[in-house]
Design a protein around this motif. Structure first.
Motif, short mmCIF file in Angstrom:
data_model
loop_
_atom_site.label_atom_id
_atom_site.label_comp_id
_atom_site.label_asym_id
_atom_site.label_seq_id
_atom_site.Cartn_x
_atom_site.Cartn_y
_atom_site.Cartn_z
N SER A 54 2.72 1.58 -3.39
CA SER A 54 1.82 1.97 -4.47
C SER A 54 1.47 3.45 -4.39
N LEU A 55 1.24 3.95 -3.17
CA LEU A 55 0.93 5.37 -2.99
C LEU A 55 2.11 6.26 -3.40
N GLN A 86 4.72 1.45 -12.10
CA GLN A 86 4.04 1.11 -10.85
C GLN A 86 3.99 -0.41 -10.65
N TYR A 106 -5.93 6.84 -8.97
CA TYR A 106 -5.38 5.87 -8.01
C TYR A 106 -6.45 4.88 -7.57
N LEU A 126 -6.56 11.29 -7.53
CA LEU A 126 -7.18 10.39 -6.57
C LEU A 126 -8.11 9.39 -7.27
N VAL A 146 -6.01 0.86 -8.00
CA VAL A 146 -6.09 -0.12 -6.92
C VAL A 146 -7.21 -1.13 -7.18
N PHE A 149 2.07 8.71 -6.89
CA PHE A 149 2.06 10.17 -6.85
C PHE A 149 3.41 10.77 -7.25
N ILE A 172 0.83 -1.20 0.00
CA ILE A 172 0.00 0.00 0.00
C ILE A 172 0.87 1.26 0.00
#
Length: 312
Positions: free
Chosen positions: A22-23, A282, A67, A64, A71, A27, A19
């Motif tokens: 990935s964040l 990613q 993303y 956002l 996910v 970004f 998590i």
């Protein structure tokens, strides 16, 4: 199960790691200047075509929202489609995983083959000429950049002697061994420079331990004492250090695969970063993170197997 119970929670650590990665990767990649669609199509492409492709890949949505969809697709096993290669990312990674996996295993084997004999010789001849030469080798090895070492090996053994190919991967197992020897040796030499120092220090510490003194007092042969007690106990710090450096090895493949033109995940990472292929970068970041956590788990299991003192 009792001795190995404490390592079973390691896979659970993968969830917050993935998590977080990935964040951060998502970004940070979108913060890099440049438009992947404009980079792909060129500056003279009409704004209508650019807008159409941006909408196709969801790049016109807020970050956002992008993303969230990323996910959601990831949880469904869908890594998305490469903007540059126009193929599913899972297929793209599958074609290149073998080369990187072979390189990592090959490098690990070579580093062990280099580390063990040199560390043993350095410990047994402590303070004498062999020890000084080996310590000098490990010191110089720490200061050589991986890309420079790879280039020097190419110049000497590929261009100079013609013994090995300049790059590539080959088609058969024997060709893989031949093509990847120099890249694997590049990583192995850099890694063994670290492992030799740790292994030597561990051997010297174990040679002076009380249980080794007791074994000598019992009249046991030096060879049996060394193989049965000294070497086994000295392997534990080196194995742990090897596990810690797995992340460095995976990162090193990015440089080595680029220098030796190996069609692996590392080379794909570099190309995808320059082409702003967000989804591929990613996905590669997550693959590298999973590989690092998995190898760390294997190292923990090996450590427990070698050290009977670990019970919880």
């Amino acid at each position: 199960m009792g001795r190995y119970g404490f390592v079973l929670h390691r896979p659970l650590q993968l969830i917050p790691v993935l998590i977080g990665i990935s964040l951060i990767s998502f970004f940070l990649l979108h913060a890099v200047p440049g438009d992947p669609i404009r980079t792909l199509l060129g500056e003279r492409t009409s704004p209508e075509v650019v807008a159409s492709l941006r909408a196709r890949y969801g790049l016109d949505q807020p970050l956002l929202v992008q993303y969230f969809y990323y996910v959601r697709n990831l949880l469904g096993g869908d890594l998305g489609e490469s903007i540059v290669y126009k193929v599913p990312i899972s297929d793209l990674l599958a074609r290149r995983t073998q080369a990187t996996g072979f390189l990592l295993v090959y490098s690990t084997v070579l580093s062990i083959l280099v580390t063990l004999p040199l560390a043993v010789v350095a410990a047994l001849y402590r303070g004498r000429l062999p020890d000084q030469i080996i310590r000098g080798f490990s010191t110089f090895g720490l200061g050589f950049p991986t890309f420079w070492l790879g280039l020097m090996l190419i110049i000497v053994f590929s261009v100079g002697f013609g013994w090995f190919p300049v790059g590539g991967y080959g088609n058969s197992f024997i060709e893989h061994l031949h093509h990847l020897f120099l890249p694997s040796l590049t990583i192995a030499l850099a890694l063994s420079a670290i492992l030799i120092r740790t292994m030597r220090a561990s051997l010297l510490q174990t040679l002076g331990a009380d249980f080794v003194m007791a074994a000598r007092a019992k009249g046991l042969s030096p060879r049996w004492i060394f193989n049965r007690h000294v070497l086994r106990n000295s392997l534990i710090p080196a194995i742990n250090l090897l596990g810690v450096n797995i992340g460095w090895m995976i990162g090193g493949t990015v440089v080595v695969e680029t220098v030796f033109s190996i069609p692996g995940l590392g080379q794909l990472m570099v190309k995808s970063i320059f082409s702003r292929d967000y989804q591929v970068v990613q996905s590669l970041t997550l693959v590298f993170a999973c590989a690092t956590v998995f190898v760390s788990f294997v190292v923990d299991v090996i450590t427990v197997a070698l050290d009977p003192r670990i019970s919880q």
